[in-house]
Design a protein around this motif. Structure first.
Motif, PDB file in Angstrom:
ATOM      1  N   ARG A 170       0.863  -1.183   0.000  1.00 28.73           N
ATOM      2  CA  ARG A 170       0.000   0.000   0.000  1.00 28.73           C
ATOM      3  C   ARG A 170       0.896   1.228   0.000  1.00 28.73           C
ATOM      4  O   ARG A 170       1.845   1.316   0.785  1.00 28.73           O
ATOM      5  CB  ARG A 170      -0.899   0.042   1.232  1.00 28.73           C
ATOM      6  N   VAL A 171       0.614   2.171  -0.879  1.00 22.96           N
ATOM      7  CA  VAL A 171       1.360   3.428  -0.938  1.00 22.96           C
ATOM      8  C   VAL A 171       0.372   4.569  -0.750  1.00 22.96           C
ATOM      9  O   VAL A 171      -0.626   4.671  -1.482  1.00 22.96           O
ATOM     10  CB  VAL A 171       2.111   3.591  -2.281  1.00 22.96           C
ATOM     11  N   ASP A 172       0.632   5.422   0.223  1.00 28.11           N
ATOM     12  CA  ASP A 172      -0.252   6.540   0.512  1.00 28.11           C
ATOM     13  C   ASP A 172      -0.226   7.552  -0.631  1.00 28.11           C
ATOM     14  O   ASP A 172       0.817   7.801  -1.244  1.00 28.11           O
ATOM     15  CB  ASP A 172       0.186   7.205   1.821  1.00 28.11           C
ATOM     16  N   PRO A 184      -9.799   6.633  -8.786  1.00 28.48           N
ATOM     17  CA  PRO A 184     -10.319   5.314  -8.411  1.00 28.48           C
ATOM     18  C   PRO A 184     -10.367   4.382  -9.618  1.00 28.48           C
ATOM     19  O   PRO A 184     -10.908   4.719 -10.663  1.00 28.48           O
ATOM     20  CB  PRO A 184     -11.717   5.627  -7.880  1.00 28.48           C
ATOM     21  N   SER A 185      -9.777   3.188  -9.468  1.00 28.76           N
ATOM     22  CA  SER A 185      -9.736   2.215 -10.558  1.00 28.76           C
ATOM     23  C   SER A 185      -9.554   0.827  -9.969  1.00 28.76           C
ATOM     24  O   SER A 185      -8.664   0.613  -9.137  1.00 28.76           O
ATOM     25  CB  SER A 185      -8.583   2.526 -11.521  1.00 28.76           C
ATOM     26  N   ASP A 186     -10.381  -0.120 -10.401  1.00 29.09           N
ATOM     27  CA  ASP A 186     -10.312  -1.485  -9.890  1.00 29.09           C
ATOM     28  C   ASP A 186      -9.411  -2.389 -10.717  1.00 29.09           C
ATOM     29  O   ASP A 186      -9.038  -3.475 -10.264  1.00 29.09           O
ATOM     30  CB  ASP A 186     -11.714  -2.105  -9.849  1.00 29.09           C
ATOM     31  N   ASP A 187      -9.063  -1.965 -11.922  1.00 34.15           N
ATOM     32  CA  ASP A 187      -8.332  -2.834 -12.841  1.00 34.15           C
ATOM     33  C   ASP A 187      -6.856  -2.479 -12.967  1.00 34.15           C
ATOM     34  O   ASP A 187      -6.014  -3.341 -13.199  1.00 34.15           O
ATOM     35  CB  ASP A 187      -8.974  -2.798 -14.228  1.00 34.15           C
ATOM     36  N   GLU A 188      -6.536  -1.191 -12.860  1.00 33.82           N
ATOM     37  CA  GLU A 188      -5.162  -0.720 -13.006  1.00 33.82           C
ATOM     38  C   GLU A 188      -4.972   0.482 -12.080  1.00 33.82           C
ATOM     39  O   GLU A 188      -5.933   1.071 -11.610  1.00 33.82           O
ATOM     40  CB  GLU A 188      -4.874  -0.310 -14.454  1.00 33.82           C
ATOM     41  N   THR A 219      -6.208   1.637  -7.595  1.00 39.14           N
ATOM     42  CA  THR A 219      -6.091   2.904  -6.874  1.00 39.14           C
ATOM     43  C   THR A 219      -7.453   3.328  -6.349  1.00 39.14           C
ATOM     44  O   THR A 219      -8.486   3.076  -6.976  1.00 39.14           O
ATOM     45  CB  THR A 219      -5.533   4.024  -7.780  1.00 39.14           C
ATOM     46  N   THR A 220      -7.413   3.946  -5.180  1.00 39.92           N
ATOM     47  CA  THR A 220      -8.563   4.671  -4.655  1.00 39.92           C
ATOM     48  C   THR A 220      -8.215   6.148  -4.742  1.00 39.92           C
ATOM     49  O   THR A 220      -7.164   6.519  -5.272  1.00 39.92           O
ATOM     50  CB  THR A 220      -8.850   4.278  -3.200  1.00 39.92           C
ATOM     51  N   ALA A 266      -1.870  -2.917  -4.196  1.00 37.08           N
ATOM     52  CA  ALA A 266      -1.334  -3.867  -5.152  1.00 37.08           C
ATOM     53  C   ALA A 266      -1.339  -5.274  -4.587  1.00 37.08           C
ATOM     54  O   ALA A 266      -1.295  -5.467  -3.383  1.00 37.08           O
ATOM     55  CB  ALA A 266       0.088  -3.469  -5.543  1.00 37.08           C
ATOM     56  N   VAL A 267      -1.387  -6.267  -5.492  1.00 39.07           N
ATOM     57  CA  VAL A 267      -1.426  -7.676  -5.072  1.00 39.07           C
ATOM     58  C   VAL A 267      -0.669  -8.553  -6.056  1.00 39.07           C
ATOM     59  O   VAL A 267      -0.716  -8.327  -7.254  1.00 39.07           O
ATOM     60  CB  VAL A 267      -2.884  -8.191  -4.963  1.00 39.07           C
ATOM     61  N   ALA A 268       0.068  -9.541  -5.539  1.00 34.55           N
ATOM     62  CA  ALA A 268       0.692 -10.544  -6.401  1.00 34.55           C
ATOM     63  C   ALA A 268       0.658 -11.897  -5.725  1.00 34.55           C
ATOM     64  O   ALA A 268       0.698 -12.005  -4.503  1.00 34.55           O
ATOM     65  CB  ALA A 268       2.136 -10.170  -6.731  1.00 34.55           C
TER      66      ALA A 268
END
Length: 669
Positions: free
Chosen positions: A228-230, A273-277, A420-421, A427-429
């Motif tokens: 997570r990056v602020d 805000p983006s759920d895909d990228e 991003t919000t 991020a997830v891997a």
């Protein structure tokens, strides 16, 4: 790990520092379960027991449900290959040099020949055509290439089934392997062993026991690296003041314009805000002040211009790398005529000047509109060019140093996603080959006060080390180069001169073990690192296998963290029996490794602040202020120290031009 995975300007050197400057770097980190305060799944012992009982029942149910391979499945795979190769052929039939280069790389005639006799092709022939499509080069992620790779994988599976003899016996053996692993796997954080993981992959590739495979993946193969990056940190990296002076060359309503302009303003970023990228909007608001001379025949018109600029674009970071939308700029220009003259003298010159003044007044509105349009177009072009350079540089690094080498080892994450919000980047891997398990539990709670946080399961490091190091051999020069690339200044104490004949000119090499070459275990604020070498060479003398283990206790003292080694390094042969005396050569190797590895695995390791330079100078320094391990997970949080003055950051960015991260680790022997 090969140095091409980690370079000194790549932020994952931070991860190496966290894992005591000894662990091979990991991939980009992304995760779906970032909810703060989440309790690890399976923390209820009864729930863990129920899950094991359920898996045991699924194994028994699967034993009577072996599905013999059907010829129809092979025909479907052949049809899919034929269709996907035709589509790829159409895509590459453009006559361009790039298309011809792709066909040469793919060895197109051999691929077409394989399609022609696909029903008789063996698994090795198919694998030879599949390998070029798995090497991670830019473009191979496109569906037109990926579809061919998928079809070849399916056909290879069918070919292997025909070549492997008694599949039902092998099916039952895989079930026995999984059952045996589960019977001794009652701990809620235990990762399924490699042999059982390979058995699960065999079932999946052969289309067997689908319900069991899905249940095991749900239990033992969750995302294992999260970040997570602020948003404030991202804004500090991207936002900046702009002050640039440049020439003006234009033509407005038939008048040639020459002069200079000074553009000032502020570049601001906003997370979208983006759920895909991951998406970041960039906006520039500023002004351009110009002093110009217009040339139209003998007339000369000196002018001062004031142009307001408002430019927008969008950066997108995803699985395929970085991309930038075209810059859209609007501009409004107001001009002030400073003087009108002629290059001719006498009465003619006076007449020309008078006519020119009149035309300037008549066309002022139209000329200001054209000037604004040209200024907007010019600014958009300049920004597009700069963004194109940035995108090319980032993507070149991403593919050459991360995606391609991991793909070459089939180790590129199965799950790789950024989102991003409005306030943070998440991020997830899932780091690991498809025949490797991952995290069996959800991650621990994060750190609300950290500007950047990482949660890493031990399986991520162990999986990647297995993929990148297993069986690999490094001599001292290769190792020296790799250590310098990975650890920067921290490598100096490992490669420095030492006494007792172990000087900087001595030659030595290590060949890592074929299985589990490097592993870590994360306990309750404890970390255990084990390096397994199957062969060592020093000054031409060979030595047999040896395992090196270091155990550290993590200490959090306020906002300072450090790792304190518990006792000496444990250096023993893999088959060592307690109480048994070591042979002379084993003692010699032990002393050599104590000197070599003892300089890196020191008694105390204190991470120092991570200093950003280059284009990231606005961030300043990040200090590792939170660090804990539990239940197989490492959680780390960085706190932002005071940022450098804006002028210093701007000068550093202009001087370096390249994002850089400088990480130092203080070692105390």
């Amino acid at each position: 790990m090969p140095a091409r995975i980690i370079r000194r300007h790549f932020p994952w050197q931070v991860l190496l520092t966290l894992v005591l400057t000894t662990v091979c770097g990991t991939t980009l980190v992304w995760g779906t379960a970032l909810g703060r305060g989440a309790e690890p799944a399976g923390s209820d012992p009864s729930a863990v027991s129920d899950q094991h009982d359920s898996l045991g029942q699924l194994i028994e149910q699967a034993r009577g449900k072996f599905t013999p391979p059907a010829d129809e499945q092979k025909q479907v795979a052949i049809a899919q290959l034929d269709k996907s190769v035709d589509r790829l052929g159409d895509y590459l039939n453009t006559g361009t040099e790039n298309a011809r280069a792709w066909k040469r790389y793919l060895e197109w005639p051999k691929l077409e020949a394989l399609v022609a006799h696909a029903s008789d092709a063996n698994a090795e022939e198919i694998a030879a055509r599949l390998r070029p499509l798995q090497r991670g080069f830019v473009g191979l992620e496109l569906p037109v290439f990926a579809d061919v790779a998928s079809a070849l994988e399916q056909l290879a599976t069918q070919a292997r089934q025909n070549e492997q003899g008694d599949l039902q016996a092998q099916f039952n053996q895989r079930l026995d392997t999984i059952a045996a692993a589960l019977s001794g796997n009652e701990g809620e954080s235990t990762v399924l062993n490699d042999e059982a993981a390979a058995a699960v992959d065999w079932l999946a590739r052969h289309g067997q026991a689908g319900e069991l495979v899905d249940a095991i993946h749900a239990r033992y193969r969750r995302e294992n690296v999260l970040v997570r990056v602020d948003g404030d940190l991202i804004r500090a990296a991207l936002d900046r003041d702009i002050d640039e002076t440049g020439p003006v060359h234009d033509n407005i309503l038939g008048t040639r314009i020459e002069g200079t302009s000074d553009t000032t303003g502020r570049l601001r970023s906003t997370l979208m805000p983006s759920d895909d990228e991951a998406m970041v909007a960039l906006n520039f608001a500023g002004v351009s002040e110009s002093l110009t001379t217009g040339y139209n025949g003998p007339a000369r018109i000196r002018s001062a211009g004031h142009t307001t600029l408002d430019a927008h674009t969008r950066l997108t970071l995803g699985n395929s790398g970085l991309s930038a939308a075209d810059v859209d700029t609007t501009a409004t220009t107001k001009t002030t005529t400073l003087g009108v003259s002629s290059n001719r003298g006498g009465v003619a010159g006076c007449l020309i000047t008078k006519i020119a003044r009149k035309k300037v007044a008549q066309k002022k509105g139209a000329s200001q509109r054209v000037a604004a349009d040209h200024a907007a177009e010019r600014f958009s072009t300049q920004m597009d060019d700069r963004l194109a350079e940035l995108v090319a540089r980032v993507n070149d690094y991403y593919y050459k140093n991360l995606r391609q080498p991991l793909s070459d080892r089939s180790a590129f994450p199965d799950v790789l996603r950024l989102t991003t919000t409005g306030s943070e980047l998440l991020a997830v891997a899932l780091a690991g080959r498809r025949d490797q398990m991952a995290a069996p539990t959800a991650p621990p709670a994060g750190f609300d006060d950290a500007q950047c946080e990482l949660r890493l399961h031990q399986s991520a490091i162990n999986n990647l080390a297995e993929a990148m190091l297993a069986g690999e051999e490094f001599d001292n020069e290769q190792f020296r180069r790799h250590l310098t690339d990975m650890f920067g200044d921290a490598a100096d104490r490992f490669i420095a001169e030492a006494g007792d004949g172990d000087d900087a000119n001595s030659t030595w090499a290590i060949q890592f073990a074929d299985q589990q070459p490097l592993t870590v275990e994360f306990g309750d604020d404890q970390l255990t690192l084990k390096i397994r070498g199957q062969k060592f060479v020093s000054n031409g003398r060979s030595y047999s296998a040896m395992d090196v283990t270091a155990r550290y206790q993590l200490v959090n003292d306020g906002d300072t963290v450090k790792a304190v080694r518990q006792g000496d390094l444990e250096i023993l042969p893999p088959d060592y029996e307690p109480g048994k005396r070591l042979q002379v050569r084993q003692i010699t190797l032990k002393q050599l490794l104590e000197r070599r590895l003892g300089r890196m695995l020191t008694e105390e390791i204190v991470p120092e602040p991570m200093t950003m330079t280059g284009e990231l100078a606005g961030v300043g320094a990040l200090r590792l202020g939170r660090l804990t391990t539990q239940n197989g997970w490492l959680a780390a949080g960085w706190l932002r120290e005071s940022a450098p003055p804006a002028s210093d950051a701007a000068e550093t960015a202009r001087a370096d031009g390249q994002p850089d991260v400088i990480v130092k680790t203080a070692a105390r022997d």
